[in-house]
Design an enzyme around this catalytic site. Structure first.
Site, PDB file in Angstrom:
ATOM      1  N   SER A  64      67.128  58.510  61.935  1.00 33.78           N
ATOM      2  CA  SER A  64      65.960  59.256  62.380  1.00 33.78           C
ATOM      3  C   SER A  64      66.169  59.742  63.814  1.00 33.78           C
ATOM      4  O   SER A  64      67.148  60.420  64.082  1.00 33.78           O
ATOM      5  CB  SER A  64      64.712  58.374  62.227  1.00 33.78           C
ATOM      6  N   HIS A 106      61.843  56.058  54.453  1.00 35.75           N
ATOM      7  CA  HIS A 106      62.601  56.618  55.573  1.00 35.75           C
ATOM      8  C   HIS A 106      63.537  55.538  56.136  1.00 35.75           C
ATOM      9  O   HIS A 106      63.105  54.431  56.431  1.00 35.75           O
ATOM     10  CB  HIS A 106      61.602  57.081  56.632  1.00 35.75           C
TER      11      HIS A 106
HETATM   12  C1  MCU Z   1      63.309  62.051  62.053  1.00 31.95           C
HETATM   13  O1  MCU Z   1      63.175  61.574  63.377  1.00 31.95           O
HETATM   14  C2  MCU Z   1      61.918  61.411  64.000  1.00 31.95           C
HETATM   15  C3  MCU Z   1      61.096  62.674  63.984  1.00 31.95           C
HETATM   16  O2  MCU Z   1      61.823  63.712  64.627  1.00 31.95           O
HETATM   17  C4  MCU Z   1      59.793  62.459  64.713  1.00 31.95           C
HETATM   18  O3  MCU Z   1      58.957  63.600  64.636  1.00 31.95           O
HETATM   19  C5  MCU Z   1      59.054  61.280  64.171  1.00 31.95           C
HETATM   20  O4  MCU Z   1      57.981  61.010  65.022  1.00 31.95           O
HETATM   21  O5  MCU Z   1      59.881  60.155  64.177  1.00 31.95           O
HETATM   22  C6  MCU Z   1      61.073  60.251  63.441  1.00 31.95           C
HETATM   23  C7  MCU Z   1      61.716  58.899  63.617  1.00 31.95           C
HETATM   24  O6  MCU Z   1      62.462  58.672  64.544  1.00 31.95           O
HETATM   25  O7  MCU Z   1      61.286  57.949  62.772  1.00 31.95           O
HETATM   26  C8  MCU Z   1      61.732  56.626  62.969  1.00 31.95           C
END
Ligand code: MCU
Length: 396
Positions: A213, A346
């Site tokens: 992420s 996720h």
């Molecule tokens: C996918 O990564 C991020 C995303 O860009 C953000 O908008 C969200 O808030 O958090 C995601 C993440 O890091 O989830 C753990």
């Protein structure tokens, strides 16, 4: 059986030396004179990887390394901020499973550590995690855990300029958090090189980097900025990682709930404040994220993704298919694996991707015997051809 530690507990090794130019993160890019001030463009399609900013063509693999320098300059100029060079000096020690690193830059010094575990006991491949490694790695690979969020914080807008990196370079340094983390990861690699495989049990020719992420965006950028990384595995990185800004914008315009450049710069401090002026019209960027992978090509890159709308499934699929054309031009299509599999939480790597992960880890970090298959897997019928107006040459 208990996993064997890299070093017997309490064994210690320390070494320090001033850096030589070969310690630069750009060690194997060819000396050349690419544009250092890369002009903006007006192009709603993904820019041609194989045309220099001055209009000349890339025709050879050597010229590609020069073009990579230019792309690297553009990424720093428009979105990442400046990647500082290697520090003036670096001191490293390994005590049990703790790798301690002290760096000096000008009159400032900073220290940080990473934890090391696993490995085969001889000279192992290793994977550096931005945060704990959450992948089911095959046995024999050491893991190194880097606390990236302490190195550069990522707690929303108010955390800009905070963390070890900014203690060293100043809170107003242009680098966003992704760039700051990449600089820290390069220092972990410096430390491993300096201590040597006899001490660490780690073969620095077989290093990977991963994260999921937001930390997947960081893994992608680290792989792009340090050519010593043999395998990059950005997991579910989405916007700022495997998605292309332009395609995410076009998906947003179609009504999808997808993260865009203009949203992301308000959410967190992953990018340089330089990016703020470009996010309202990403068609002016002289690159897009197909070229973030292009900075890694032909090194190993395995991109496991999810079908969560926010990540941009169409954007990631088409973007990485455009990157594949770069890998194909270099005769290394097997070195890029893209695999978008949905239906799981996720950052919960699904078992159906284990075989792909094993192929990449075995080839780049372990025995190196069998090349991965060409992996191009997606639930989306999104093609690079819908977003490009160029063909890839066969580079000589
Ligand atoms: C996918 O990564 C991020 C995303 O860009 C953000 O908008 C969200 O808030 O958090 C995601 C993440 O890091 O989830 C753990």
């Amino acid at each position: 059986m208990a996993t064997r530690m890299i070093l017997p507990a309490f064994a210690a090794a320390v070494s320090a030396f001033p850096f030589s130019p070969s310690s630069s993160p750009l060690i194997d890019r060819q000396a050349c004179t690419p544009a250092t001030d890369v002009p903006s463009v007006s192009n709603s399609l993904l820019p041609n990887p194989f045309i220099f900013a001055d209009g000349s063509e890339v025709t050879t693999a050597d010229e590609w390394t020069c073009r990579q320098e230019e792309i690297l300059n553009a990424f720093q100029q428009y979105e990442l901020g400046d990647l500082p060079p290697a520090p003036d000096s670096l001191e490293a020690s390994l005590n049990g499973g703790t790798l301690s690193i002290s760096v000096t830059v000008g009159g400032s010094s900073a220290s940080f550590s990473a934890s090391v575990s696993g490995g085969s006991g001889g000279s192992s491949g290793a994977i550096i995690g931005l945060g704990p490694v959450a992948l089911p790695l095959p046995g024999g690979v050491a893991t190194i855990t880097f606390d990236n969020s302490a190195f550069a914080q990522q707690n929303g807008g108010s955390s800009r300029g905070q963390g070890i990196f900014y203690d060293l370079f100043g809170s107003d340094h242009s680098a966003g958090a992704l760039t700051a983390w990449a600089w820290g990861i390069s220092r972990i690699i410096d430390a491993l090189e300096q201590l040597g495989a006899e001490t660490t049990g780690i073969d620095t020719a077989r290093l990977g980097v991963t994260g999921c992420s937001r930390n997947g965006k960081g893994a992608f950028v680290a792989g792009a900025l340090d050519t010593r990384i043999a395998l990059t595995i950005p997991q579910e990185s989405g916007a700022g990682g495997s998605a292309c800004w332009r395609i995410s914008d076009s998906e947003k315009a179609k009504g999808k709930n997808v993260q865009t450049a203009s949203q992301i710069v308000g959410e967190n401090v992953w990018f340089s404040t330089r990016f703020d002026s470009w996010t309202s019209d990403t068609s002016r960027l002289p690159y897009d994220h197909h070229l973030l992978a292009g900075l890694i090509a032909p090194r190993g890159l395995y991109v496991p993704e999810n079908n969560i709308d926010w990540l941009g499934p169409v954007s990631m699929t088409a973007c990485m298919r455009a990157s594949r054309l770069v890998y194909e031009a270099l005769g290394a299509s097997e070195h890029l694996g893209f695999s978008l599999v949905g239906g799981h939480g996720h950052c919960q790597f699904p078992a159906s991707q284990n075989g792909e992960l094993d192929q990449f880890v075995n080839y780049f970090l372990l025995d190196g015997q069998t090349k991965p298959e060409i992996i191009d897997r997606s639930e989306e019928n999104a093609q690079a051809g819908d977003y490009i107006d160029w063909e890839a040459p066969v580079l000589s």
